[in-house]
Design an enzyme around this catalytic site. Structure first.
Site, short mmCIF file in Angstrom:
data_model
loop_
_atom_site.label_atom_id
_atom_site.label_comp_id
_atom_site.label_asym_id
_atom_site.label_seq_id
_atom_site.Cartn_x
_atom_site.Cartn_y
_atom_site.Cartn_z
N GLY A 226 0.76 -1.25 0.00
CA GLY A 226 0.00 0.00 0.00
C GLY A 226 0.78 1.29 0.00
O GLY A 226 0.17 2.35 -0.13
N GLU A 260 4.29 -6.12 1.97
CA GLU A 260 3.92 -6.61 0.63
C GLU A 260 3.79 -5.48 -0.37
O GLU A 260 2.72 -5.24 -0.92
CB GLU A 260 2.57 -7.33 0.72
CG GLU A 260 2.48 -8.40 1.78
CD GLU A 260 1.03 -8.82 2.06
OE1 GLU A 260 0.10 -8.20 1.53
OE2 GLU A 260 0.86 -9.77 2.83
N GLY A 262 3.78 -3.50 -3.74
CA GLY A 262 3.70 -3.77 -5.17
C GLY A 262 4.03 -2.50 -5.92
O GLY A 262 5.11 -2.33 -6.48
N ARG A 263 3.09 -1.56 -5.85
CA ARG A 263 3.23 -0.29 -6.56
C ARG A 263 4.54 0.42 -6.23
O ARG A 263 5.21 0.96 -7.11
CB ARG A 263 2.04 0.60 -6.14
CG ARG A 263 1.82 1.79 -6.99
CD ARG A 263 0.75 2.70 -6.39
NE ARG A 263 -0.43 2.01 -5.96
CZ ARG A 263 -1.54 1.86 -6.70
NH1 ARG A 263 -1.61 2.37 -7.90
NH2 ARG A 263 -2.59 1.22 -6.21
N TYR A 303 -10.22 3.75 -12.83
CA TYR A 303 -10.18 4.49 -11.56
C TYR A 303 -10.11 5.99 -11.76
O TYR A 303 -9.90 6.72 -10.80
CB TYR A 303 -8.94 4.10 -10.74
CG TYR A 303 -8.65 2.64 -10.61
CD1 TYR A 303 -9.50 1.81 -9.88
CD2 TYR A 303 -7.51 2.10 -11.18
CE1 TYR A 303 -9.20 0.47 -9.74
CE2 TYR A 303 -7.21 0.75 -11.03
CZ TYR A 303 -8.07 -0.06 -10.31
OH TYR A 303 -7.77 -1.38 -10.18
N CYS A 328 -13.57 0.60 -28.85
CA CYS A 328 -14.93 1.13 -29.04
C CYS A 328 -15.64 1.39 -27.72
O CYS A 328 -16.64 0.74 -27.40
CB CYS A 328 -15.74 0.17 -29.87
SG CYS A 328 -14.93 -0.13 -31.43
N TYR A 357 0.28 -2.41 -12.09
CA TYR A 357 -1.12 -2.59 -12.48
C TYR A 357 -1.35 -2.07 -13.90
O TYR A 357 -2.40 -1.52 -14.21
CB TYR A 357 -2.07 -1.92 -11.48
CG TYR A 357 -1.79 -2.38 -10.06
CD1 TYR A 357 -2.11 -3.67 -9.67
CD2 TYR A 357 -1.17 -1.54 -9.12
CE1 TYR A 357 -1.82 -4.12 -8.38
CE2 TYR A 357 -0.90 -1.98 -7.84
CZ TYR A 357 -1.22 -3.27 -7.48
OH TYR A 357 -0.94 -3.71 -6.21
N1 LLP Z 1 -1.11 -7.01 -0.31
C1 LLP Z 1 -2.43 -7.20 -0.49
C2 LLP Z 1 -3.14 -8.12 0.37
C3 LLP Z 1 -3.09 -6.50 -1.51
O1 LLP Z 1 -4.39 -6.68 -1.69
C4 LLP Z 1 -2.37 -5.61 -2.33
C5 LLP Z 1 -3.02 -4.89 -3.41
C6 LLP Z 1 -0.99 -5.46 -2.11
C7 LLP Z 1 -0.40 -6.17 -1.08
C8 LLP Z 1 -0.13 -4.55 -2.90
O2 LLP Z 1 -0.52 -3.23 -2.77
P1 LLP Z 1 0.38 -2.04 -3.31
O3 LLP Z 1 1.66 -2.03 -2.51
O4 LLP Z 1 0.64 -2.27 -4.75
O5 LLP Z 1 -0.43 -0.83 -3.07
N2 LLP Z 1 -5.33 -2.21 -9.45
C9 LLP Z 1 -5.27 -1.15 -8.47
C10 LLP Z 1 -4.57 -1.58 -7.21
C11 LLP Z 1 -5.21 -2.77 -6.54
C12 LLP Z 1 -4.46 -3.22 -5.33
C13 LLP Z 1 -4.97 -4.49 -4.83
N3 LLP Z 1 -4.25 -5.04 -3.72
C14 LLP Z 1 -4.61 0.06 -9.11
O6 LLP Z 1 -4.25 0.01 -10.29
O7 LLP Z 1 -4.46 1.09 -8.46
#
Ligand code: LLP
Length: 402
Positions: A226, A260, A262-263, A303, A328, A357
């Site tokens: 997050g 965890e 990701g982004r 979004y 389209c 993403y």
């Molecule tokens: N851990 C869990 C349990 C999660 O559900 C997620 C993301 C992460 C880690 C990684 O989160 P991050 O560090 O990337 O914020 N498609 C959306 C984002 C969906 C995130 C879903 N869960 C977007 O493009 O903004």
């Protein structure tokens, strides 16, 4: 390191994703260093960008993986992540996924309901194997982010309430086939404020203390993902602030800290390159039509997410334009009212911050082939996924054609 993006776009064609692997290394190191002095494991959230080479790059640096399907678990293992560094989250795991995860002996299964715990116990019993589990607590905190990516409120489908979590831990502790060693939460994505994270950490640390008091020895404290990134002009959380908040909450507890991201790891490592096909004006509205579309990068459409758009190496007086793709749907756009110079056929646009993403949410809508992906590392470029062909797309249907 400077790259000639124009030449690379010619070499690999457009639409195209490019990821700077040196940036990813840097992000990993920064976060890992912010955890220094503590036992920690960074479980890269594979869903953000699951290209095998991206996962492998992080695995080589020591990262683990956070997975939400058995497919992601397999990707992580194929990319070289050690099973003891893999965790498996998600609200709806199937029996076959649970079984395979247990057979692969991954670090933790993150449970999101009592019903799921019972299923895991059944599958583990059948295998004669004790399942290491973690329970996802929903701390009921407003993460102050986009409602679609908020996950830590009771109104969201994720995790269980504190009281339920306690009951589950007590049950698991007595079970012969469950080993409750972890605790987990994840309140949302693109978090730019520290206070919701701190609050969640405090609530969950208190729960750990009360569990330890009844001899349920939690060893892994997983704060989820997050951490927000800069897409526009956001002021977001630094790695240092993030870990300090976690350290404060967990003070005095002997835990391995997991997160965890990701982004944070990949969003700004990546950009999406697309070429101008045409310009047109409808009434007073200017449209720039490009060869990429919402099927390649859906975040703006889904979004209303902002991605900075830059016309590479083109000067001139700018005017507002909507940057749209050939799909389209009126929702097929990358940006609205973007200031852009006059553009001609084949001019190159860069859509920034597209490493997370982006490709993972791409689809074949309108029978459009998914883009190629390229890694940039130490001044060199290499293909890490070839562009899809029409044949790739129809392969699974052709044999059934009457
Ligand atoms: N851990 C869990 C349990 C999660 O559900 C997620 C993301 C992460 C880690 C990684 O989160 P991050 O560090 O990337 O914020 N498609 C959306 C984002 C969906 C995130 C879903 N869960 C977007 O493009 O903004």
């Amino acid at each position: 390191m400077n790259y000639d993006y124009k030449a690379l776009s010619e070499k690999y064609g457009t639409p195209l994703y490019m990821y700077n692997f040196d940036y990813i290394s840097n992000r990993y190191t920064t976060l890992k260093e912010a955890f220094s002095g503590k036992k920690s494991l960074i479980n890269y959230a594979v869903k953000a960008n699951s290209n095998l080479s991206v996962i492998s790059h992080l695995a080589n640096m020591g990262a683990g993986a956070d997975c939400v399907s058995i497919g992601e678990v397999r990707r992580a293992i194929d990319a070289g992540v050690a099973p003891y560094r893999i965790i498996f989250s998600g609200v709806g795991k199937r029996d076959d996924e649970i079984k395979e995860a247990l057979e692969k002996d991954i670090l933790l299964l993150n449970l999101e309901s009592e019903a799921e715990m019972k299923r895991v116990e059944m599958v583990a019993t059948a295998l004669g194997k004790k399942a290491r589990i973690s329970i996802r607590v929903n701390p009921n905190i407003d993460p102050q982010t986009h409602p679609y990516i908020s996950t830590g409120l009771h109104e969201n489908k994720f995790g269980v309430e504190i009281d339920m979590a306690k009951r589950m831990y007590i049950y698991a502790k007595k079970s012969e086939f469950l080993d409750p060693v972890g605790i987990h939460f994840h309140i949302g994505s693109q978090l730019t404020k520290l206070s919701p994270i701190r609050e969640a950490c405090d609530i969950v640390s208190d729960l750990v203390r009360s569990l330890k008091a009844i001899k349920i020895d939690i060893k892994f404290f997983d704060v989820g993902g997050g951490i927000g990134v800069v897409y526009d002009d956001e002021v977001t959380i630094t790695a240092e602030e993030y870990t300090q908040a976690i350290f404060q909450s967990t003070k005095g507890l002997d835990l391995t800290l997991l997160c965890e991201p990701g982004r944070y790891m990949v969003a700004n490592a990546g950009a999406f390159f697309t070429k101008v096909l045409y310009e047109k004006i409808n009434g007073s509205k200017r449209f720039v039509i490009v060869d990429g579309a919402m099927n390649d990068l859906i975040r703006p459409s889904l979004y209303d997410a902002y991605h900075k758009i830059e016309a590479l190496g083109i000067d001139g007086d700018t005017s507002k334009a909507d940057v749209v793709g050939p799909v389209c749907e009126s929702g097929d756009f990358f940006g609205k009212n973007v200031d852009l110079p006059p553009l001609a056929h084949n001019d190159l646009l860069v859509i920034h911050s597209a490493g997370a993403y982006g490709f993972t949410m791409a689809s074949n809508y309108n029978t459009r082939a998914k883009p190629a992906e390229v890694a940039l590392e130490e001044g060199k470029d290499r293909l890490i996924r070839r562009r899809e062909s029409y044949e790739d797309q129809v392969r699974l249907e052709l044999e059934y054609l009457k």
